[in-house]
Write a protein that holds these residues in place. Sequence first.
Motif, PDB file in Angstrom:
ATOM      1  N   TYR A  13       4.158  -9.924  -0.670  1.00 57.66           N
ATOM      2  CA  TYR A  13       4.259 -10.612  -1.954  1.00 57.66           C
ATOM      3  C   TYR A  13       3.104 -11.594  -2.089  1.00 57.66           C
ATOM      4  O   TYR A  13       2.830 -12.370  -1.185  1.00 57.66           O
ATOM      5  CB  TYR A  13       5.582 -11.383  -2.055  1.00 57.66           C
ATOM      6  N   GLY A  14       2.450 -11.548  -3.246  1.00 58.67           N
ATOM      7  CA  GLY A  14       1.367 -12.473  -3.525  1.00 58.67           C
ATOM      8  C   GLY A  14       1.835 -13.608  -4.398  1.00 58.67           C
ATOM      9  O   GLY A  14       2.972 -13.626  -4.865  1.00 58.67           O
ATOM     10  N   ASP A  15       0.943 -14.559  -4.643  1.00 50.82           N
ATOM     11  CA  ASP A  15       1.295 -15.700  -5.485  1.00 50.82           C
ATOM     12  C   ASP A  15       1.339 -15.317  -6.960  1.00 50.82           C
ATOM     13  O   ASP A  15       1.878 -16.046  -7.776  1.00 50.82           O
ATOM     14  CB  ASP A  15       0.346 -16.876  -5.253  1.00 50.82           C
ATOM     15  N   ALA A  16       0.806 -14.149  -7.329  1.00 51.20           N
ATOM     16  CA  ALA A  16       0.842 -13.711  -8.719  1.00 51.20           C
ATOM     17  C   ALA A  16       1.869 -12.599  -8.931  1.00 51.20           C
ATOM     18  O   ALA A  16       2.555 -12.565  -9.936  1.00 51.20           O
ATOM     19  CB  ALA A  16      -0.540 -13.226  -9.161  1.00 51.20           C
ATOM     20  N   GLU A  17       1.976 -11.683  -7.997  1.00 51.52           N
ATOM     21  CA  GLU A  17       2.921 -10.565  -8.087  1.00 51.52           C
ATOM     22  C   GLU A  17       3.041  -9.914  -6.726  1.00 51.52           C
ATOM     23  O   GLU A  17       2.296 -10.237  -5.805  1.00 51.52           O
ATOM     24  CB  GLU A  17       2.459  -9.537  -9.115  1.00 51.52           C
ATOM     25  N   HIS A  18       4.011  -8.984  -6.594  1.00 50.24           N
ATOM     26  CA  HIS A  18       4.123  -8.292  -5.313  1.00 50.24           C
ATOM     27  C   HIS A  18       2.981  -7.285  -5.178  1.00 50.24           C
ATOM     28  O   HIS A  18       2.394  -6.861  -6.165  1.00 50.24           O
ATOM     29  CB  HIS A  18       5.480  -7.591  -5.194  1.00 50.24           C
ATOM     30  N   ALA A  19       2.696  -6.938  -3.953  1.00 50.05           N
ATOM     31  CA  ALA A  19       1.630  -5.986  -3.681  1.00 50.05           C
ATOM     32  C   ALA A  19       2.172  -4.563  -3.776  1.00 50.05           C
ATOM     33  O   ALA A  19       3.356  -4.332  -3.575  1.00 50.05           O
ATOM     34  CB  ALA A  19       1.068  -6.229  -2.281  1.00 50.05           C
ATOM     35  N   TYR A  20       1.307  -3.641  -4.081  1.00 51.47           N
ATOM     36  CA  TYR A  20       1.681  -2.234  -4.075  1.00 51.47           C
ATOM     37  C   TYR A  20       1.378  -1.668  -2.697  1.00 51.47           C
ATOM     38  O   TYR A  20       0.292  -1.865  -2.175  1.00 51.47           O
ATOM     39  CB  TYR A  20       0.886  -1.453  -5.128  1.00 51.47           C
ATOM     40  N   GLY A  21       2.348  -0.955  -2.134  1.00 55.79           N
ATOM     41  CA  GLY A  21       2.090  -0.260  -0.881  1.00 55.79           C
ATOM     42  C   GLY A  21       1.143   0.887  -1.151  1.00 55.79           C
ATOM     43  O   GLY A  21       1.183   1.507  -2.217  1.00 55.79           O
ATOM     44  N   TYR A  22       0.260   1.154  -0.242  1.00 50.85           N
ATOM     45  CA  TYR A  22      -0.735   2.204  -0.428  1.00 50.85           C
ATOM     46  C   TYR A  22      -0.756   3.068   0.827  1.00 50.85           C
ATOM     47  O   TYR A  22      -0.947   2.552   1.929  1.00 50.85           O
ATOM     48  CB  TYR A  22      -2.103   1.576  -0.669  1.00 50.85           C
ATOM     49  N   LEU A  23      -0.515   4.347   0.665  1.00 58.65           N
ATOM     50  CA  LEU A  23      -0.502   5.246   1.810  1.00 58.65           C
ATOM     51  C   LEU A  23      -1.565   6.322   1.645  1.00 58.65           C
ATOM     52  O   LEU A  23      -1.389   7.246   0.853  1.00 58.65           O
ATOM     53  CB  LEU A  23       0.874   5.925   1.934  1.00 58.65           C
ATOM     54  N   PRO A  24      -2.664   6.208   2.374  1.00 54.12           N
ATOM     55  CA  PRO A  24      -3.633   7.311   2.313  1.00 54.12           C
ATOM     56  C   PRO A  24      -2.974   8.539   2.929  1.00 54.12           C
ATOM     57  O   PRO A  24      -2.041   8.421   3.705  1.00 54.12           O
ATOM     58  CB  PRO A  24      -4.794   6.807   3.171  1.00 54.12           C
ATOM     59  N   CYS A  43       0.088  -0.381  11.198  1.00 49.35           N
ATOM     60  CA  CYS A  43      -0.709  -1.059  10.185  1.00 49.35           C
ATOM     61  C   CYS A  43      -0.429  -0.390   8.848  1.00 49.35           C
ATOM     62  O   CYS A  43      -0.500   0.834   8.746  1.00 49.35           O
ATOM     63  CB  CYS A  43      -2.187  -0.965  10.526  1.00 49.35           C
ATOM     64  N   GLU A  44      -0.057  -1.164   7.855  1.00 45.00           N
ATOM     65  CA  GLU A  44       0.216  -0.654   6.511  1.00 45.00           C
ATOM     66  C   GLU A  44      -0.770  -1.290   5.541  1.00 45.00           C
ATOM     67  O   GLU A  44      -1.203  -2.435   5.734  1.00 45.00           O
ATOM     68  CB  GLU A  44       1.644  -1.000   6.072  1.00 45.00           C
ATOM     69  N   ILE A  45      -1.108  -0.567   4.486  1.00 44.82           N
ATOM     70  CA  ILE A  45      -2.056  -1.063   3.493  1.00 44.82           C
ATOM     71  C   ILE A  45      -1.295  -1.477   2.234  1.00 44.82           C
ATOM     72  O   ILE A  45      -0.472  -0.724   1.724  1.00 44.82           O
ATOM     73  CB  ILE A  45      -3.088   0.015   3.118  1.00 44.82           C
ATOM     74  N   PHE A  46      -1.577  -2.679   1.748  1.00 41.81           N
ATOM     75  CA  PHE A  46      -1.003  -3.182   0.500  1.00 41.81           C
ATOM     76  C   PHE A  46      -2.132  -3.615  -0.418  1.00 41.81           C
ATOM     77  O   PHE A  46      -3.162  -4.106   0.040  1.00 41.81           O
ATOM     78  CB  PHE A  46      -0.059  -4.355   0.760  1.00 41.81           C
ATOM     79  N   LEU A  47      -1.942  -3.435  -1.722  1.00 38.68           N
ATOM     80  CA  LEU A  47      -2.957  -3.794  -2.711  1.00 38.68           C
ATOM     81  C   LEU A  47      -2.467  -4.942  -3.571  1.00 38.68           C
ATOM     82  O   LEU A  47      -1.396  -4.870  -4.172  1.00 38.68           O
ATOM     83  CB  LEU A  47      -3.262  -2.587  -3.600  1.00 38.68           C
TER      84      LEU A  47
END
Length: 193
Positions: free
Chosen positions: A123-134, A162-166
């Motif tokens: 979760y960011g200070d503006a909105e939640h992050a999107y999970g990203y799965l290559p 390790c997971e990627i979030f945007l």
Amino acid sequence: MLTKALLRTALPVGALALLLTGCGPDNDPGAEPSGAPAAAKGTFAAPLAWKTPADASATTYGTPETVKLGVTPVSVVKGDAAAVDKLSTGVVQGRVPYYVTVTYSHKGGPEDIGAYARGLALYGDAEHAYGYLPSWGADFPPCQEGDEAARRLTPGKSVTTCEIFLLPANAQPVFLAYKGDEKGDVQAVWKVG
């Protein structure tokens, strides 16, 4: 006279102490054993400190069975949008990747081949992050997903993933939460730091 007054006070106090001793956590069959306190959970209002282990659970893939976990955040590292954009997905426009590393420990239940990682949320200070799965097998060194054998979590074993979030480019990560699965209730929250 002093002795009778002292006895009148001491007897009820002693009886109450004895009664309360019988109600302690050691005598509750559902309580944690002595010397093994329950792990903290954390909330958004009172998050856990970074790297604090928490107990959680996840539903395994393809079954209704639940695996009991220890979940410990390791790191959140800001990446470069161009590194993810090279995969030509188009989902990173205006977003920055964050590589979130977490260690999961198997504490009971069936083995799990990776469902435990799907309940992580940044979760960011503006909105939640999107999970990203290559796609599996994609060459993505900053946050490489292991093969099935590397993700397999069996009783007594620990796995670090390790997971990627945007996040939007103008946002900063604030909280990491564990929900067990994408639709589950939040089971633990950590303050990123």
